[in-house]
Motif scaffolding. Structure first.
Motif, PDB file in Angstrom:
ATOM      1  N   PHE A 102       0.537  -1.067  -0.038  1.00 36.14           N
ATOM      2  CA  PHE A 102      -0.081  -0.257  -0.374  1.00 36.14           C
ATOM      3  C   PHE A 102       0.874   0.725  -0.485  1.00 36.14           C
ATOM      4  CE2 PHE A 102      -2.154   3.585   2.631  1.00 36.14           C
ATOM      5  CZ  PHE A 102      -3.335   3.524   1.910  1.00 36.14           C
ATOM      6  N   ALA A 103       1.680   2.314  -1.172  1.00 35.29           N
ATOM      7  CA  ALA A 103       2.320   2.780  -0.942  1.00 35.29           C
ATOM      8  C   ALA A 103       1.279   4.078  -0.987  1.00 35.29           C
ATOM      9  CB  ALA A 103       2.796   3.158  -2.817  1.00 35.29           C
ATOM     10  N   TYR A 104       1.957   5.710  -0.606  1.00 34.90           N
ATOM     11  CA  TYR A 104       2.043   6.422  -0.559  1.00 34.90           C
ATOM     12  C   TYR A 104       2.622   7.257  -1.551  1.00 34.90           C
ATOM     13  CZ  TYR A 104       1.479  11.495   1.540  1.00 34.90           C
ATOM     14  OH  TYR A 104       1.513  12.499   2.115  1.00 34.90           O
ATOM     15  N   ILE A 105       3.197   8.261  -2.593  1.00 35.64           N
ATOM     16  CA  ILE A 105       3.894   8.974  -3.083  1.00 35.64           C
ATOM     17  C   ILE A 105       3.685  10.646  -2.880  1.00 35.64           C
ATOM     18  CG2 ILE A 105       4.692   9.174  -5.263  1.00 35.64           C
ATOM     19  CD1 ILE A 105       3.997   5.626  -5.495  1.00 35.64           C
ATOM     20  N   ARG A 106       4.367  11.066  -2.614  1.00 39.10           N
ATOM     21  CA  ARG A 106       4.008  12.830  -2.592  1.00 39.10           C
ATOM     22  C   ARG A 106       5.206  13.343  -3.260  1.00 39.10           C
ATOM     23  NH1 ARG A 106       6.690  15.394   1.472  1.00 39.10           N
ATOM     24  NH2 ARG A 106       7.762  13.840   2.806  1.00 39.10           N
ATOM     25  N   PRO A 107       4.767  14.679  -4.223  1.00 33.67           N
ATOM     26  CA  PRO A 107       5.558  15.098  -4.588  1.00 33.67           C
ATOM     27  C   PRO A 107       6.557  15.876  -3.588  1.00 33.67           C
ATOM     28  CG  PRO A 107       3.310  15.902  -5.765  1.00 33.67           C
ATOM     29  CD  PRO A 107       3.204  15.149  -4.765  1.00 33.67           C
ATOM     30  N   SER A 108       7.656  16.186  -3.705  1.00 30.65           N
ATOM     31  CA  SER A 108       8.194  17.533  -2.495  1.00 30.65           C
ATOM     32  C   SER A 108       7.976  18.152  -3.927  1.00 30.65           C
ATOM     33  CB  SER A 108       9.287  16.701  -2.405  1.00 30.65           C
ATOM     34  OG  SER A 108      10.466  17.488  -1.435  1.00 30.65           O
ATOM     35  N   LEU A 109       7.821  19.244  -2.850  1.00 30.56           N
ATOM     36  CA  LEU A 109       8.133  21.006  -4.134  1.00 30.56           C
ATOM     37  C   LEU A 109       9.605  21.272  -3.464  1.00 30.56           C
ATOM     38  CD1 LEU A 109       4.433  21.405  -4.100  1.00 30.56           C
ATOM     39  CD2 LEU A 109       5.650  19.723  -5.741  1.00 30.56           C
ATOM     40  N   ASN A 110       9.565  22.452  -4.472  1.00 33.22           N
ATOM     41  CA  ASN A 110      10.893  23.651  -4.140  1.00 33.22           C
ATOM     42  C   ASN A 110      10.215  25.014  -3.845  1.00 33.22           C
ATOM     43  OD1 ASN A 110      13.143  22.730  -4.805  1.00 33.22           O
ATOM     44  ND2 ASN A 110      12.004  22.335  -6.850  1.00 33.22           N
ATOM     45  N   LYS A 111      10.303  25.990  -2.877  1.00 37.12           N
ATOM     46  CA  LYS A 111      10.082  27.000  -2.811  1.00 37.12           C
ATOM     47  C   LYS A 111       8.794  27.357  -4.075  1.00 37.12           C
ATOM     48  CE  LYS A 111      11.845  28.083   2.154  1.00 37.12           C
ATOM     49  NZ  LYS A 111      12.708  28.510   3.148  1.00 37.12           N
ATOM     50  N   ASP A 112       9.645  27.552  -4.831  1.00 38.58           N
ATOM     51  CA  ASP A 112       8.986  28.392  -5.977  1.00 38.58           C
ATOM     52  C   ASP A 112       7.961  27.558  -6.237  1.00 38.58           C
ATOM     53  OD1 ASP A 112      10.381  26.096  -7.328  1.00 38.58           O
ATOM     54  OD2 ASP A 112      11.532  27.518  -8.220  1.00 38.58           O
ATOM     55  N   GLY A 113       7.482  26.017  -6.257  1.00 39.72           N
ATOM     56  CA  GLY A 113       6.060  25.232  -6.194  1.00 39.72           C
ATOM     57  C   GLY A 113       6.547  24.629  -7.320  1.00 39.72           C
TER      58      GLY A 113
END
Lengths: 111, 167
Positions: B90-101
């Motif tokens: 069961f996977a949880y995947i997310r993008p990590s963002l820079n301060k500029d989005g």
């Protein structure tokens, strides 16, 4: 044996989240705050901590016992470890971090 | 040939981080242990390395649509270890963002699939795969969307549906 200490730490002001990992990197306890993705952060911090500990040995010293980091917005991460376990806890800098540090140091010595 | 299944324990939380090209830049010790790759061997590799042939393409298409629109995503994935054993997560995947989005990298944490979820997902994916093989991606996409609609109870998001299937 560490879980009761963690439960105490969870009541300290400024507490945000915590995890306990064993030396194999298994997360044996996690108090998950969805904002933090603690599964990820505790694993990465633990691996980094273990690498720094190796570097300490390579320098002729012994294992690291603790590591403290602080971010620009005032998030403090504490890692306390012994040969078996690492406890990772995150606090707001306005919280009672001194008390958390004292409890963590005592807990890891006892285990 | 009969494939063997690896069952993840509760403490087995697989963690990885990939760059925007999809190459693994961090893998925790559990990832190495479960996947059977020697320490360091996963770095620089694509996550496709552990993709099982039973995974329908539509699942990854849906996942990437979510991630590229900077949203987190839950999904069920059947992976394959180096010695050809398989394991469900069961996977949880997310993008990590820079301060500029902009997207910095992608972070994934994967846990054992629940028995309840496996009973639902395994036949569902097998059907999606069959549709893809017989009629193409559009057919499996239609089936996937119908499944989500049926389980949305009116207003649940895809992530909420998947989370509810797991727990």
């Amino acid at each position: 044996m560490l879980i009761p200490i963690i439960k105490k730490i969870e009541t300290i002001s400024g507490y945000i989240g915590s995890a306990i990992l064993n030396k194999e990197g298994e997360i044996i306890y996690i108090d998950e705050d969805k904002r933090l993705d603690l599964a990820f952060s505790s694993s990465l911090f633990n691996d980094t901590f273990r690498k720094l500990s190796e570097a300490s040995i390579d320098m002729g010293f012994s294992n690291l016992l603790r590591l403290e980091t602080e971010t620009e917005e005032g998030m403090v991460s504490l890692l306390y470890a012994n040969q078996e376990y690492t406890v990772f806890a995150i606090f707001d800098i306005k919280g009672n971090i001194s008390l958390a540090k004292m409890l963590l140091a005592q807990a890891l010595k006892k285990v | 040939m009969v494939e063997l299944e690896k069952i993840l324990k509760k403490v087995d939380i697989i963690v990885s981080q990939t760059n925007i090209k999809g190459e693994i830049i961090y893998a925790n010790p559990i990832f190495y242990r479960i996947s059977g790759y020697p320490y360091g061997e996963l770095i620089g590799e694509s996550h496709n390395l552990i993709r099982h042939k039973d995974m329908p393409k539509i699942i990854f298409q849906s996942l990437w649509e979510q991630l590229l629109s900077k949203k987190e995503s839950y999904c069920f994935i059947k992976n394959q270890s180096k010695n050809r054993e398989f394991y469900w997560v069961f996977a949880y995947i997310r993008p990590s963002l820079n301060k500029d989005g902009t997207i910095r990298n992608y972070i994934s944490t994967r846990r054992a699939i629940s028995q309840k979820a496996k009973a639902i997902i395994e036949p569902f994916y097998a059907n999606l795969l069959l549709l893809e093989e017989e009629y193409g991606l559009e057919a499996s996409k239609k089936s996937y969307e119908e499944f989500m609609k049926k389980n949305s109870y009116g207003d649940l998001s895809t992530n909420e549906i998947i989370y509810n299937i797991q727990y």
